[in-house]
Scaffold this motif. Sequence first.
Motif, PDB file in Angstrom:
ATOM      1  N   CYS A 100     142.310  23.030 -11.974  1.00  0.00           N
ATOM      2  CA  CYS A 100     141.763  22.033 -11.282  1.00  0.00           C
ATOM      3  C   CYS A 100     142.373  20.892 -12.101  1.00  0.00           C
ATOM      4  O   CYS A 100     141.585  19.472 -11.837  1.00  0.00           O
ATOM      5  N   HIS A 102     141.502  19.437 -15.158  1.00  0.00           N
ATOM      6  CA  HIS A 102     140.897  18.818 -15.962  1.00  0.00           C
ATOM      7  C   HIS A 102     141.324  18.291 -17.262  1.00  0.00           C
ATOM      8  O   HIS A 102     140.746  17.433 -18.033  1.00  0.00           O
ATOM      9  N   GLU A 135     132.152  21.643 -15.502  1.00  0.00           N
ATOM     10  CA  GLU A 135     132.048  21.239 -14.188  1.00  0.00           C
ATOM     11  C   GLU A 135     132.241  22.264 -12.962  1.00  0.00           C
ATOM     12  O   GLU A 135     131.476  22.341 -12.221  1.00  0.00           O
ATOM     13  N   GLU A 136     132.862  23.195 -13.639  1.00  0.00           N
ATOM     14  CA  GLU A 136     133.277  24.499 -12.583  1.00  0.00           C
ATOM     15  C   GLU A 136     132.129  25.383 -12.699  1.00  0.00           C
ATOM     16  O   GLU A 136     132.258  26.705 -13.253  1.00  0.00           O
ATOM     17  N   HIS A 348     143.057  24.276  -7.429  1.00  0.00           N
ATOM     18  CA  HIS A 348     142.683  25.790  -7.761  1.00  0.00           C
ATOM     19  C   HIS A 348     143.577  26.624  -7.288  1.00  0.00           C
ATOM     20  O   HIS A 348     143.395  27.880  -6.881  1.00  0.00           O
TER      21      HIS A 348
HETATM   22 ZN   LIG Z   1     137.468  22.781  -9.560  1.00  0.00          ZN
END
Ligand SMILES: [Zn+2]
Length: 397
Positions: A100, A102, A135-136, A348
């Motif tokens: 993702c 991050h 966050e995930e 993802h």
């Molecule tokens: Zn994500």
Amino acid sequence: MAELDLESAKARVTEEVDRRADLLLEISHRVHADPELLFAEHRAAALVATALEDAGLDVQRGAFGLETAVAARAGTERPEAGAVAVLCEYDALPRIGHACGHNVIAAAGLGAGMAAASVAAEAGGGLLVLGTPAEEGGGGKILMGERGAFDGVGAAMMVHPSGFDLTEPEVIAVASIRVTYHGRSAHAAAYPELGRNALDAAVLGYSAVAALRQHIAPSERVHGVFTEAGEKPNIVPDRAVAEWYVRSATLESLQPLKQRVRACLEAGATAAGCTMEWEPTAPEYSDLRTNRPLADLYRHNSARVGRVVTEPGPGRRVTASTDMGNVSYLVPSIHPMMAISPASVSLHSTDFADWAAAPEGDRAVLDGAKAMAMTVVDLWLRPGAMGEVRAAFGAGP
Ligand SMILES: [Zn+2]
Ligand SMILES: [Zn+2]
């Protein structure tokens, strides 16, 4: 104190990001190479905290009762307009790592924070850099918000990598649920009549949801995986576990959909003679209210670093959920997306993880840091900017 004008402040924060480019990219790559899952981002949080300390910010590790949350402050304490918050995510995904991206969010937020801090006192602004875990799936920002992280904050921003430069993703609400089926074990060949098959319950529930999907709104999403499904074929599984995400446009429209999904999953349990437990695994994520005046400031600053940020359109949208949605109901917020890959690459995916540490990901770190730092400066120094942002927030969605 010499008066700091808007244009020279923007030039200075841009230079600050360039001056720290090597450090920012090193941190992006180190976080990327060492993926840590939700609430266990110890090394990533420490990297962010140390860099902020070295830049002279007042840093609190383990902020708001979360071991891997960071809060760093600079500039005026308790400014009338509220502090401007820049958010850094740094959690990864199981098995596919930083798919993702991050690491890009962490390094861009860090760069924006360090650069804005360098002019905060002169600009008379308050700055808050937040390291936000999980966050995930864990809702780190929601927990931080409940514990006061956004008290005294005037506006909040972060950037997220994707296949497009967009003002906003299409952020919808999501509930995360773990469903556990309980049956009765038995020898699958010798005593099948004594068994109650929890895997059958899970499969029938899954199939019922598949039928439900034909009759939900096009914007709604339901997806699940089995995380436990028995050990050996000759033991009737007495336990099966599935995790489900249920998504709808808003928290309000999510509630009836959640009940329909639950009915499907319970039907599986009933059919197989099993029982079912339903437990949320995180607070519910809400939709995102993008603050228009703040998004406009960001769009101009993004254009200054050579990125044309557009509105979502056909073939150019990202539908997902984020706990930044909940933040956007607490304070005026933006969550723009930055292109780091071709549009055809899915978030993802292992491909996207590769892009997050490629030169395109690096460019987003520096561009995002500059665009956000200049947006912070706008809020501090552009006459009326914060007032417009607050007025739009007060006007409601
Ligand atoms: Zn994500
Ligand atoms: Zn993400």
